[in-house]
Design an enzyme around this catalytic site. Structure first.
Site, PDB file in Angstrom:
ATOM      1  N   SER A   1      29.399  12.003  22.687  1.00  0.00           N
ATOM      2  CA  SER A   1      30.074  13.071  21.947  1.00  0.00           C
ATOM      3  C   SER A   1      29.237  14.318  21.727  1.00  0.00           C
ATOM      4  CB  SER A   1      30.554  12.541  20.590  1.00  0.00           C
ATOM      5  OG  SER A   1      29.465  12.050  19.822  1.00  0.00           O
TER       6      SER A   1
ATOM      7  N   HIS B   1      36.233  10.362  23.467  1.00  0.00           N
ATOM      8  CA  HIS B   1      36.137  11.664  24.139  1.00  0.00           C
ATOM      9  C   HIS B   1      36.486  11.581  25.625  1.00  0.00           C
ATOM     10  CE1 HIS B   1      34.210  13.593  20.628  1.00  0.00           C
ATOM     11  NE2 HIS B   1      33.730  12.379  20.423  1.00  0.00           N
TER      12      HIS B   1
ATOM     13  N   LYS C   1      41.271  13.597  18.662  1.00  0.00           N
ATOM     14  CA  LYS C   1      40.814  14.489  19.726  1.00  0.00           C
ATOM     15  C   LYS C   1      42.023  14.939  20.547  1.00  0.00           C
ATOM     16  CE  LYS C   1      36.765  12.681  18.417  1.00  0.00           C
ATOM     17  NZ  LYS C   1      36.604  11.746  17.283  1.00  0.00           N
TER      18      LYS C   1
END
Length: 380
Positions: A168, A196, A227
């Site tokens: 990340s 991610h 996200k």
């Protein structure tokens, strides 16, 4: 100290939607600090889905999934997520942090091993700390170091390797093919954090496991909704027996209130967009590749990133805060990364991209960042 110097970079108030441009302190600022990789947080279809779910189910579930907090909406999303990432079943949690905390802590026992990359996310670290298993770390993405640790483990014990698919802060990708090879050699199991990776890598954003064609070789896959899914919450996917075990033993799942109807519906709407609009991911990679090229040509040190997360290394905690403030004053929002999120010598500012960013916005930001870095003698 940082507050007195006027460079304290946290809890900055945003007065608008999380878009490529936000309002802060009454002025427009380009947002390059968001994890909304597909730029969906202000998509009207997702907003409408959240509103419709709130009207039907109310604002909350007033209890845990274990008791009165399970909606048909939760179960539907779990089925869709399991199919999306290629596993038999899935379980939705209230946050992504709770997924790792609740899964890593209860999959193994005191006779087993949990083996982690030393740059795994804090939620993995906390889950590991709650476990009674022997805890082992290996140097970041160093496969020789991983093999050394696996070789030292008792052959009869469970050996769970837990790794971020995309790291990340640094933006680099786990060497999953080699991790799979080593786990097959030493009879290890694998859990991949796709927080991610989903919405970024793989077919229609199915993540790093799909990207490498290794979904079947990975035992447990987790993801977050905060996200690319433009919401809040998280999930874990695995075979039915593992999910059933977690459903009845994962403390952060059993003893937390279930995620709201609005958040659940928003994640489901984002998932549908992800599956039906691959052009969004294509745009994300177009702007990512353009930005990577521009940063390298401008002389920034960006490490081994292979993703929309671009670390701009500063290697000095004080200057990391200073350059963050200078960039903000120039109209560019970036995030500082200092210990304990990294080693003192590896401090950086994190530049993150969305599919909705334009080349003009990137050009503006890089021009300003070049100026800011040169002011602090960080760029020659």
């Amino acid at each position: 100290m940082y507050m007195e110097r006027g460079v304290y970079p946290y809890f900055r108030e945003i007065d608008s939607a999380q878009d490529t441009e936000v309002l802060m302190d009454g002025k427009k600022v380009l947002m390059f600090g968001s994890n909304s990789y597909l730029g969906l947080t202000y998509d009207q279809r997702i907003i409408d889905a959240a509103i419709a779910a709130t009207r039907k189910y109310g604002t909350g579930c007033a209890g845990s999934r274990f008791l009165n907090g399970t909606l048909d909406l939760h179960v539907q999303l779990e089925h869709e997520l399991a199919e999306f990432v290629g596993k038999e079943d899935a379980l939705v949690y209230s946050t992504g942090f709770q997924v790792n905390e609740g899964v890593v802590s209860c999959l193994t026992d005191r006779n087993d091993y949990i083996i982690c990359d030393d740059r795994d996310h804090a939620s993995i670290v906390d889950g590991r700390r709650l476990s009674f298993s022997t805890q082992v770390k290996y140097k970041h993405n160093d496969m020789a170091a991983l093999e050394k640790e696996l070789a030292k483990c008792r052959p009869e014990s469970v050996k769970l390797v837990v790794v971020d698919g995309v790291f990340s802060m640094e933006g680099d990708v786990a060497n999953l093919p080699e991790i799979v090879r080593l786990c097959e050699k030493y009879n290890g199991s694998i859990m991949v954090d796709e927080a991610h990776g989903l919405g970024v890598f793989g077919r229609n954003g199915r993540g790093v496991c799909n990207h490498f064609g290794l979904t079947d070789k990975v035992d447990v896959i987790m993801g977050t909704f905060s996200k690319s899914f433009a919401s809040i919450g998280g999930f874990v996917a695995a075979d039915k027996d593992t999910i059933n075990w977690l459903r009845h033993n994962s403390r952060s799942y059993i003893f937390s209130a279930s995620n709201t109807p609005a958040a659940t519906a928003a994640a489901m709407a984002a998932l549908n967009i992800m599956k039906t609009e691959p052009e969004r991911i294509e745009k994300l990679w177009e702007i990512t590749n353009y930005s990577l090229k521009c940063f390298r040509e401008a002389g920034f040190e960006i490490g081994d990133t292979e993703s929309p997360i671009i670390p701009l290394y500063v290697r000095d905690p004080d200057k990391t805060f200073e350059v963050t403030k200078l960039a903000f004053d120039e109209g560019v929002f970036i995030n500082p990364v200092i210990p304990p999120a990294c080693a003192p010598q590896d401090t950086l500012v994190r530049f993150a991209l969305m599919a909705t960013h334009t080349k003009e916005q990137v050009d503006f930001a890089i021009d300003k960042l070049v100026h800011c870095f040169k002011q602090l003698d960080l760029l020659k």
